[in-house]
Design an enzyme around this catalytic site. Structure first.
Site, PDB file in Angstrom:
ATOM      1  N   ASP A 107      13.974 -18.796 -47.698  1.00 51.33           N
ATOM      2  CA  ASP A 107      14.875 -19.946 -47.590  1.00 51.33           C
ATOM      3  C   ASP A 107      14.593 -20.720 -46.307  1.00 51.33           C
ATOM      4  O   ASP A 107      13.863 -20.273 -45.423  1.00 51.33           O
ATOM      5  CB  ASP A 107      16.347 -19.530 -47.709  1.00 51.33           C
ATOM      6  CG  ASP A 107      16.832 -18.681 -46.545  1.00 51.33           C
ATOM      7  OD1 ASP A 107      16.591 -19.069 -45.392  1.00 51.33           O
ATOM      8  OD2 ASP A 107      17.471 -17.637 -46.779  1.00 51.33           O
ATOM      9  N   ILE A 108      15.178 -21.898 -46.194  1.00 50.60           N
ATOM     10  CA  ILE A 108      14.861 -22.821 -45.106  1.00 50.60           C
ATOM     11  C   ILE A 108      15.143 -22.233 -43.728  1.00 50.60           C
ATOM     12  O   ILE A 108      14.465 -22.561 -42.746  1.00 50.60           O
ATOM     13  CB  ILE A 108      15.628 -24.158 -45.306  1.00 50.60           C
ATOM     14  CG1 ILE A 108      15.117 -25.222 -44.316  1.00 50.60           C
ATOM     15  CG2 ILE A 108      17.136 -23.942 -45.170  1.00 50.60           C
ATOM     16  CD1 ILE A 108      15.655 -26.604 -44.597  1.00 50.60           C
TER      17      ILE A 108
END
Length: 297
Positions: A107-108
């Protein structure tokens, strides 16, 4: 030897088998001048076009490449982002007639090790749950963590998709309310590490993947940069998932120089992107202690 069309396209780095099956159904694949259909079998001597562009075919195990990328926080695991955010593909080496396929996602807000390969079949097998490849993360949590919490996380928590757990947890030390841990799990569900810790009332404020199966994040892969795996290591990775390995050809001196120039071009002078690399930064911050003998499978 004839093989299924979608398998050959995946091996050529055009995407996963499932993606190729969709493109075949949509009539986007041409074989020897005719629109292909699901079930077609082809060989490397056939002429194949995808969306009007020729596809470079290879024998099983030939020309396979794998790179290790140290993802910084702030990058998304998609080829194009509608919000204009930087993606993990922006800093990868350019390819002709092939494309890089990500092995899983982060994820980011998670940094660390991402594998990319030109072989769609290899990517598919590495990601498939049946291979049971473990992932190791370095995580910093804020809050009190008791032995009971750790025992619960290793026993299993019922998340929305079912039971999830860490197969092992190693204390990495810490100061104040922040504690470091090395954790290992066998799956790659969405935000699984964060959700497991949150179930115990603590918050994850740093998360970095440091290992995928037998592949560790090398210290020379600084944040936002990539390192190409040696052919022998790629073969070991393939053998682990029962893929045909390639014969290792002796490189000429010129080929060695070309490889060195390519690596320097993409890694030597790149600006360090925004993001915090706990292993290479000069910023004074507590460094987690490394685990001793691995207890992971």
């Amino acid at each position: 030897m004839d093989e299924k069309l979608q398998k050959v396209l995946a091996r050529a780095g055009q995407g996963s088998r499932r993606e190729m099956e969709t493109r075949i159904r949509d009539g986007r694949v041409i074989v020897n001048g005719a629109v292909a259909t699901l079930g077609d079998r082809v060989s490397v001597s056939d002429i194949i076009e995808l969306d009007g562009y020729p596809v470079k075919l290879t024998e099983a195990g030939e020309g396979r490449r794998v790179i290790i990328y140290n993802k910084p926080e702030g990058e998304v695991c998609t080829r194009k982002d509608p919000e204009g955010r930087p993606t993990v593909f922006d800093n990868l080496p350019k390819l002709r007639g092939e494309r890089w396929i990500a092995v899983g996602r982060l994820d980011i807000n998670t940094s660390g090790l991402l594998l990319f390969t030109t072989d769609g079949e290899l990517a598919n097998r590495l990601m498939h749950p049946s291979t049971e490849i473990d992932r190791e993360y370095l995580v910093r949590v804020m809050g009190e963590v008791t032995e009971e919490n750790i025992a619960t996380l290793k026993k299993g928590i019922n998340l929305d998709e079912g039971i999830a757990k860490f197969t092992d947890i190693v204390d990495g030390g810490g100061e104040g309310i922040n504690r470091w841990f090395y954790v290992c799990l066998m799956e790659g569900r969405n935000r699984e590490v964060r959700r497991l810790w949150e179930s115990q009332g603590v918050k994850v404020n740093r998360l970095k993947r440091v290992r995928f199966g037998p592949v560790f994040l090398p210290s020379k892969a600084k944040v936002g940069r990539w390192v190409e795996m040696e052919e022998a290591d790629v073969n070991s990775l393939c053998a682990m998932v029962d893929l045909k390995v390639s014969a290792i050809a002796q490189k000429t001196q010129q080929q060695k120089l070309d490889v060195k120039r390519t690596k320097n071009k993409h890694t030597g002078g790149a600006r360090r992107p925004k993001g915090f690399d706990w292993q290479s930064t000069d910023k004074p911050e507590f460094k987690p202690k490394k685990p001793g003998k691995r207890t992971f499978r």
